[in-house]
Scaffold this active site. Structure first.
Site, PDB file in Angstrom:
ATOM      1  N   HIS A 282      56.634  71.584 -20.961  1.00 57.06           N
ATOM      2  CA  HIS A 282      55.347  70.988 -20.601  1.00 57.06           C
ATOM      3  C   HIS A 282      55.292  69.516 -21.010  1.00 57.06           C
ATOM      4  O   HIS A 282      54.792  68.668 -20.272  1.00 57.06           O
ATOM      5  CB  HIS A 282      54.202  71.762 -21.260  1.00 57.06           C
ATOM      6  CG  HIS A 282      53.884  73.064 -20.589  1.00 57.06           C
ATOM      7  ND1 HIS A 282      54.727  74.149 -20.642  1.00 57.06           N
ATOM      8  CD2 HIS A 282      52.803  73.452 -19.849  1.00 57.06           C
ATOM      9  CE1 HIS A 282      54.182  75.151 -19.967  1.00 57.06           C
ATOM     10  NE2 HIS A 282      53.018  74.766 -19.481  1.00 57.06           N
ATOM     11  N   HIS A 325      54.094  75.543 -29.375  1.00 60.46           N
ATOM     12  CA  HIS A 325      55.381  74.921 -29.684  1.00 60.46           C
ATOM     13  C   HIS A 325      55.323  74.338 -31.087  1.00 60.46           C
ATOM     14  O   HIS A 325      54.249  73.953 -31.578  1.00 60.46           O
ATOM     15  CB  HIS A 325      55.708  73.798 -28.694  1.00 60.46           C
ATOM     16  CG  HIS A 325      56.377  74.272 -27.446  1.00 60.46           C
ATOM     17  ND1 HIS A 325      57.712  74.579 -27.374  1.00 60.46           N
ATOM     18  CD2 HIS A 325      55.866  74.493 -26.197  1.00 60.46           C
ATOM     19  CE1 HIS A 325      58.008  74.959 -26.136  1.00 60.46           C
ATOM     20  NE2 HIS A 325      56.913  74.929 -25.413  1.00 60.46           N
ATOM     21  N   ASP A 329      59.603  70.449 -31.346  1.00 55.73           N
ATOM     22  CA  ASP A 329      59.850  70.685 -29.914  1.00 55.73           C
ATOM     23  C   ASP A 329      59.209  69.599 -29.073  1.00 55.73           C
ATOM     24  O   ASP A 329      59.813  69.073 -28.131  1.00 55.73           O
ATOM     25  CB  ASP A 329      59.266  72.037 -29.487  1.00 55.73           C
ATOM     26  CG  ASP A 329      59.807  73.190 -30.296  1.00 55.73           C
ATOM     27  OD1 ASP A 329      60.814  72.991 -30.994  1.00 55.73           O
ATOM     28  OD2 ASP A 329      59.226  74.288 -30.223  1.00 55.73           O
TER      29      ASP A 329
END
Length: 401
Positions: A282, A325, A329
């Site tokens: 994302h 996350h 990350d």
């Protein structure tokens, strides 16, 4: 942006009236038959000297300012005009290769024996090469399929939460989880995607932009596949319902991969995965969309650029606030995406770096060498309506000018 080089004498006359110089319409359009291309090539010396020989100094200065504005907006066609005027017959590709001539490659312009700035001409080429764009689309299409299958594999390998609890994380341990934040992240991404689609639709060099977008997106997600396979991190939050060994059969895995691929890996489409933590897909999408929007829109669109950056940063915050996350990350995803975008465009925009060592570039950046082989220099932000305009509207436009 106006395509001044296509103007006829009548259109030049209407432009003169709008610019505040109706007294020169007859002289320019009827006596001297100055069309759009001739208008772009005018200099202040042309205005002062016969046969135009304007007498009012203020008019000369103001008219020259207006003409220079048109020249800035039509640099490519102006370069062609200058090349013809200066008698420069050497093709740009021959210039790029040296060819034993008295031309230099220091700043992207050709230098004739007369080294004055008026004879410095650089004519970039921006071929659409639709077939390369199709190849780049097939590349990212294949990468997304591989990514979906890898996500199924890493889901089966997700560590048992009872044995491997969430890792310590400075942000996740300090900020309570916001349940709706991940949905807001995906909505933010959809807004950025819609803006980018509009930019693509209206940009004159849309096929080059699409080629670059597909190449960069595919490369970053291919790297993401490798990092996901290498290391399996424990789930970042207790709210995530994850259990491994769900898709043991190959065909079951393949079907699950198709579901992830068709849903674009988004929660909004009902896709829920675990194990794909290193690094955040994302964040990659948000960051690349932001960089493409700010790169290929005019520099003076400050509101759009600020809004794009705000959505990028808020989207990242929503990912972390949803505890989907780890912080590392997101940080790695942002860093890799932004650096790869900047490195790619630095090479593409700088002809000395691009052509100085072709063999090394071809070895280390094969996709770049292939996709950018016929693109010279910085792609200008020029815009056009992509669909044919009915002739009746064109006639009305001419009458309104």
């Amino acid at each position: 942006m106006c395509d001044v080089h296509t103007w006829k004498c009548q259109r030049v006359g209407k432009w003169l009236k709008r610019a505040g110089f109706p007294q020169y319409v007859q002289s320019f359009t009827q006596e001297h038959r100055i069309d759009g291309m001739a208008l772009l090539s005018l200099t202040e010396m042309d205005l002062r000297s016969p046969p135009l020989e304007l007498k009012v100094l203020g008019d000369i200065k103001r008219l020259m300012l207006a003409i220079r504005k048109l020249q800035r907006e039509n640099q490519y066609h102006l370069a062609i005009t200058q090349r013809l005027e200066n008698g420069t017959r050497l093709r740009h590709r021959e210039f790029m290769q040296g060819n034993g001539s008295d031309f230099a490659e220091s700043d992207g312009f050709t230098h004739s024996d007369d080294s004055s700035s008026e004879n410095r001409v650089y004519i970039p080429t921006f071929k659409p090469e639709i077939w390369k764009t199709v190849i780049s689309f097939l590349y990212v299409f294949l990468v997304f399929l591989v990514t979906a299958f890898v996500m199924v594999i890493v889901h089966d390998r997700v560590p048992d939460r009872e044995k491997f609890p969430p890792l310590p994380d400075l942000f996740l341990d300090s900020v309570p989880r916001i349940p709706w934040a991940f949905v807001m992240c995906e909505i933010t991404g959809l807004v950025l995607c819609a803006i980018w689609c509009i930019v693509l639709l209206l940009h004159k060099h849309r096929f080059i932009l699409m080629r670059r977008m597909f190449a960069l997106t595919g490369t970053v997600f291919m790297l993401r596949c490798l990092t996901m396979l290498m290391t399996s991190l424990s789930v970042p939050g207790d709210h995530l319902e994850c259990s491994g060994k769900l898709y043991g059969d190959f065909w079951t895995r393949l079907h699950r991969a198709f579901v992830i691929w068709s849903g674009l890996g988004m929660t909004l489409t009902g896709v829920h995965t675990c194990g794909d933590y290193m690094f955040s897909g994302h964040t990659v999408v948000l960051t690349l969309l932001n960089h493409f929007i700010t790169e290929y829109t005019p520099r003076n669109m400050y509101t759009l650029h600020i809004s794009s950056w705000v959505m990028n940063l808020f989207g990242i915050f929503f990912i972390l606030a949803a505890h989907e996350h780890y912080s590392i990350d997101v940080f790695i995803a942002f860093y890799i995406s932004s650096r790869l975008f900047l490195y790619y465009h630095t090479l593409a925009n700088n002809r000395v770096l691009k052509h100085g060592d072709k063999d090394r570039t071809r070895a280390w950046f094969p996709l770049f060498s292939f996709f950018e082989s016929e693109v010279d220099g910085i792609v200008p932000n020029e815009y056009e309506w992509p669909f044919p305009i009915p002739s009746i509207f064109m006639e009305n436009e001419e009458n309104d000018m």
